[in-house]
Design a protein around this motif. Sequence first.
Motif, short mmCIF file in Angstrom:
data_model
loop_
_atom_site.label_atom_id
_atom_site.label_comp_id
_atom_site.label_asym_id
_atom_site.label_seq_id
_atom_site.Cartn_x
_atom_site.Cartn_y
_atom_site.Cartn_z
N GLN A 73 -0.01 7.60 1.64
CA GLN A 73 -0.59 6.27 1.81
C GLN A 73 0.04 5.25 0.87
O GLN A 73 -0.15 4.04 1.05
CB GLN A 73 -2.10 6.34 1.57
N LEU A 74 0.82 5.72 -0.10
CA LEU A 74 1.58 4.78 -0.92
C LEU A 74 2.54 3.97 -0.06
O LEU A 74 2.87 2.83 -0.39
CB LEU A 74 2.33 5.53 -2.01
N TRP A 75 2.98 4.56 1.06
CA TRP A 75 3.83 3.82 2.00
C TRP A 75 3.03 2.71 2.66
O TRP A 75 3.54 1.61 2.87
CB TRP A 75 4.40 4.77 3.03
N ASN A 76 1.75 2.97 3.00
CA ASN A 76 0.88 1.92 3.54
C ASN A 76 0.72 0.78 2.56
O ASN A 76 0.70 -0.39 2.94
CB ASN A 76 -0.50 2.49 3.88
N VAL A 77 0.63 1.13 1.26
CA VAL A 77 0.50 0.10 0.23
C VAL A 77 1.77 -0.73 0.16
O VAL A 77 1.73 -1.96 0.08
CB VAL A 77 0.20 0.75 -1.15
#
Length: 446
Positions: free
Chosen positions: A353-357
């Motif tokens: 989810q760091l990619w979503n951030v």
Amino acid sequence: MAVRVGGDRQVRRQVMHRRPRVAVQPLGLAGIDLICMAFTAAVAGQEALRIGLAAVLVVAFGCVGHVYAARILPSTLDRGFWLTGAGAAAALAAFWPATLTVVGLSAALFTVCALCLRSVLYFLVRRARMNGRSAPAVVIGAGPHAHKLAATLLAHPEYGLLPLGFLDEAAGDRPLLPVLGGPADTGAVIRAHDVRAVVVTGQGHPSVARTARALGCQVFLAPEPGEPVADFVSLREHVRGFPLVRMRAEAQHSLAWPLKRAIDVALALTGLIVSAPILAVCALLVRWETGPGLLFKQRRVGYLGEPIELVKLRTLKPVDAHESETLWSIAHDARVGPVGRMLRRTSFDELPQLWNVLKGDMSVVGPRPERPYFVEEFSRTVPGYELRHRMPVGITGWAQIHGLRGDTSIEDRARFDNHYIDGWSLRTDLKIILLTVWSMLRPGGS
């Protein structure tokens, strides 16, 4: 299609061309301090780099001390002591190693110049108001207190609020001004009359206040004189002795908000780089346990109800898309293998989810995003649930660090998340991040 949530997205898009009028006074004050400190530094014989540094620092110190907060009837001496201190601190930092005499004289010169220019600005503001340049306003409620307040505003245009009428379901006989509708008509009345300020008398109108704020209006609560609210909050504003409490601006319009995004990008980049070896090992384990398909993509509801596609490491393969969208929890599902349980206990499955951030779909800190099916259900049954979408969703949040993860009370989560949003600060975000890291060092499952 986006899920409907509290807060009209079309309303918020209209704020873009309304907001600058509200910010004129703070920007003018910041500009005055910038110019005065640059002039002071030049008089002190400082080089260009130190002049620029001093000017930037004095504005930064002014922001910390709320020197630039908008006031209904501003005074030249508002925050005067803090202004002097900001000038001295900026001179001390930028002119180092100058003597204390130079610093003291510079602070005195800056203060005198800043106060003089403030006097000119406030004179021009009052003159414009007396010449009919007041902000169109509506008063929520039409009781005796509302009538007295409206009459005072009409008689004293120097306060900058020109009441156009009342919004009340049961107005009294022969109101001073026309009744333009009820509280439910707030949005329509604001658009129709280009209203710039809303004064709420009495209590029980939180949705009205939020609607007005979302439309770019200044919003004031006007308690009756003598009400106990004065014992709980500082009454810095008034209209001829009638106390007013200014509604706090939304977090997205605070000066610290851009720093939240900057921290998100920095943490997401660092996290993806540092966790790359962990993700590689986890990916191999997931491939071994669940077969092809390492990543699990799921539609969630994000900021203002807009859909986002959340990415996680797969810990279980659902039977079909319907199960993925409607199955509440897999914490005790027998199909979750040892690898999946380890990933969920350590929260390693959340690392993608760091990619979503990084994309901007999420923040590091914010209310956890939920699936559309459950958002619709909880918005109907849980008070205040839809208000969670006033803030970008996050990987971790105020509810999560208080143990509200997995199969826990949705009402409690909504209350914690709304408390976080109502009092948002960058300091709170940093606190949540540190507590989240600590909880990952001693995982307790989900």
